[in-house]
Motif scaffolding. Sequence first.
Motif, PDB file in Angstrom:
ATOM      1  N   ALA A 225      50.592  53.006  48.515  1.00  7.60           N
ATOM      2  CA  ALA A 225      50.191  52.691  49.739  1.00  7.60           C
ATOM      3  C   ALA A 225      48.600  52.125  49.681  1.00  7.60           C
ATOM      4  N   GLY A 226      47.685  52.410  48.595  1.00  3.77           N
ATOM      5  CA  GLY A 226      46.351  51.944  48.541  1.00  3.77           C
ATOM      6  C   GLY A 226      46.396  50.466  47.589  1.00  3.77           C
ATOM      7  N   ALA A 227      47.608  49.824  47.395  1.00  3.44           N
ATOM      8  CA  ALA A 227      47.564  48.653  47.039  1.00  3.44           C
ATOM      9  C   ALA A 227      46.907  47.488  47.587  1.00  3.44           C
ATOM     10  N   ASP A 228      46.261  46.440  47.091  1.00  4.38           N
ATOM     11  CA  ASP A 228      45.545  45.434  47.688  1.00  4.38           C
ATOM     12  C   ASP A 228      46.852  44.336  48.013  1.00  4.38           C
ATOM     13  N   ILE A 229      47.568  44.420  46.955  1.00  5.91           N
ATOM     14  CA  ILE A 229      48.723  43.153  47.070  1.00  5.91           C
ATOM     15  C   ILE A 229      50.048  44.041  46.532  1.00  5.91           C
ATOM     16  N   ARG A 230      51.252  43.816  47.450  1.00  7.93           N
ATOM     17  CA  ARG A 230      52.369  44.521  46.835  1.00  7.93           C
ATOM     18  C   ARG A 230      53.498  43.323  46.793  1.00  7.93           C
ATOM     19  N   VAL A 231      54.389  43.477  45.568  1.00  7.78           N
ATOM     20  CA  VAL A 231      55.234  42.430  45.376  1.00  7.78           C
ATOM     21  C   VAL A 231      56.794  43.070  45.117  1.00  7.78           C
ATOM     22  N   MET A 232      57.558  42.399  45.666  1.00 10.71           N
ATOM     23  CA  MET A 232      58.803  42.924  45.605  1.00 10.71           C
ATOM     24  C   MET A 232      59.688  41.611  44.857  1.00 10.71           C
ATOM     25  N   ILE A 233      60.094  42.210  43.553  1.00  9.46           N
ATOM     26  CA  ILE A 233      61.296  41.018  42.747  1.00  9.46           C
ATOM     27  C   ILE A 233      62.564  41.557  42.759  1.00  9.46           C
ATOM     28  N   PHE A 234      63.268  40.546  43.273  1.00  4.48           N
ATOM     29  CA  PHE A 234      64.888  40.609  43.239  1.00  4.48           C
ATOM     30  C   PHE A 234      65.269  40.268  41.930  1.00  4.48           C
TER      31      PHE A 234
ATOM     32  N   MET B 145      50.950  37.219  34.420  1.00  2.00           N
ATOM     33  CA  MET B 145      50.308  36.226  34.910  1.00  2.00           C
ATOM     34  C   MET B 145      49.593  36.530  36.353  1.00  2.00           C
ATOM     35  N   PHE B 146      50.295  37.184  37.211  1.00  2.00           N
ATOM     36  CA  PHE B 146      49.702  37.377  38.406  1.00  2.00           C
ATOM     37  C   PHE B 146      48.812  38.367  38.653  1.00  2.00           C
ATOM     38  N   ASN B 147      48.825  39.228  37.735  1.00  2.00           N
ATOM     39  CA  ASN B 147      47.541  40.412  37.679  1.00  2.00           C
ATOM     40  C   ASN B 147      46.538  39.477  37.086  1.00  2.00           C
ATOM     41  N   HIS B 148      46.553  38.650  36.145  1.00  2.06           N
ATOM     42  CA  HIS B 148      45.360  38.031  35.762  1.00  2.06           C
ATOM     43  C   HIS B 148      44.743  36.885  36.797  1.00  2.06           C
ATOM     44  N   ARG B 149      45.629  36.524  37.703  1.00  2.66           N
ATOM     45  CA  ARG B 149      44.917  35.631  38.648  1.00  2.66           C
ATOM     46  C   ARG B 149      44.255  36.523  39.590  1.00  2.66           C
ATOM     47  N   ASN B 150      44.727  37.718  39.761  1.00  3.80           N
ATOM     48  CA  ASN B 150      44.155  38.534  40.815  1.00  3.80           C
ATOM     49  C   ASN B 150      43.437  39.696  39.982  1.00  3.80           C
ATOM     50  N   GLU B 151      42.714  39.564  38.996  1.00  6.65           N
ATOM     51  CA  GLU B 151      42.029  40.435  38.291  1.00  6.65           C
ATOM     52  C   GLU B 151      41.092  40.974  39.338  1.00  6.65           C
ATOM     53  N   GLY B 152      40.625  42.249  39.450  1.00  2.33           N
ATOM     54  CA  GLY B 152      39.948  43.238  40.263  1.00  2.33           C
ATOM     55  C   GLY B 152      40.569  43.521  41.553  1.00  2.33           C
ATOM     56  N   LYS B 153      41.990  43.204  41.595  1.00  2.00           N
ATOM     57  CA  LYS B 153      42.576  43.508  42.752  1.00  2.00           C
ATOM     58  C   LYS B 153      43.771  44.669  42.510  1.00  2.00           C
ATOM     59  N   LYS B 154      43.748  45.404  43.205  1.00  2.00           N
ATOM     60  CA  LYS B 154      45.162  46.430  42.745  1.00  2.00           C
ATOM     61  C   LYS B 154      46.511  45.925  43.246  1.00  2.00           C
TER      62      LYS B 154
ATOM     63  N   ILE C 173      54.350  28.868  41.113  1.00  2.00           N
ATOM     64  CA  ILE C 173      54.332  29.869  42.542  1.00  2.00           C
ATOM     65  C   ILE C 173      52.946  30.498  42.470  1.00  2.00           C
ATOM     66  N   ILE C 174      52.390  31.109  41.538  1.00  2.80           N
ATOM     67  CA  ILE C 174      51.205  31.805  41.800  1.00  2.80           C
ATOM     68  C   ILE C 174      50.179  30.680  42.465  1.00  2.80           C
ATOM     69  N   ASN C 175      50.252  29.509  41.819  1.00  2.00           N
ATOM     70  CA  ASN C 175      49.245  28.675  42.443  1.00  2.00           C
ATOM     71  C   ASN C 175      49.221  28.424  44.141  1.00  2.00           C
ATOM     72  N   GLU C 176      50.586  28.670  44.460  1.00  2.00           N
ATOM     73  CA  GLU C 176      50.815  28.391  46.202  1.00  2.00           C
ATOM     74  C   GLU C 176      50.119  29.783  46.634  1.00  2.00           C
ATOM     75  N   ILE C 177      49.881  30.814  46.059  1.00  2.00           N
ATOM     76  CA  ILE C 177      49.749  31.942  46.775  1.00  2.00           C
ATOM     77  C   ILE C 177      48.196  32.347  47.019  1.00  2.00           C
ATOM     78  N   LYS C 178      47.831  32.186  48.006  1.00  2.00           N
ATOM     79  CA  LYS C 178      46.436  32.477  48.509  1.00  2.00           C
ATOM     80  C   LYS C 178      46.111  33.703  49.430  1.00  2.00           C
ATOM     81  N   LEU C 179      45.576  34.729  48.578  1.00  2.00           N
ATOM     82  CA  LEU C 179      45.594  35.967  49.219  1.00  2.00           C
ATOM     83  C   LEU C 179      44.103  36.461  48.817  1.00  2.00           C
TER      84      LEU C 179
END
Length: 243
Positions: free
Chosen positions: A46-55, A110-119, A237-243
Amino acid sequence: MNINKQLQELYASKWEPLCKALDENGLTGYEYNPLLLRVDDPEDFAGADIRVMIFGQDMSSGNWYEYDRHAPLEICMDSIKTFDNALGAVENGKRQSKGMGGGMNQFIKMFNHRNEGKKVRYVWNDIAKMGRELMGNDKREILSRIENEYFPVIKDEINIIKPDIILFFTGNEPYWESRLQHSLGIDSNSYKPVAQWNISHIAQVELPCTTYPSVKYAFRTYHPCYFKGRGERYEAIINEIKL
């Protein structure tokens, strides 16, 4: 109410008719059971900064989850032993490096590296909920019909988990395109190109915000093991994401 309690209420509302239909058609093995989502630590999630669902691919024929559906529902929900919401796909306590699990973990790294400092926290879902296309499973048509009729839970799962991002490893085969569109309530006009990529390789999926208010980005691409170059696809894909 925490996420697991909400998921349990969702599944409980459909569980008895689903199990009855499966039993009546002789679908008694664990490979005929749907994946039931459960997060490891509801407060942490619940305290995550970003949540990702992978199918990802249908894992019901392996040991990603195995349970007796006639056991109490909360025990069935506790059957996932191969996915950690912080680490990704795991085996014997270690992150997987091969196959579907390894492919997911590469994206996660890769996504964690791009969003270092975020949970960032992740949930794996099973494309078997959209349809069963396992080769050699002579029950896949009736199983898909039963699950479509008695267990249409994808929209509700998404709105309980509230992911910011969804990644569909379904590819662009006609069967999975039709199942994806049916399950999400979209059509082929919902696919948009990603810069410098063929839309069959990667597509951004525009989901109706009134139906899926939490989802800011969704993408459809190939299974991680389909062909080489998945790192380049993930980067696009990661380059398209701006959060």
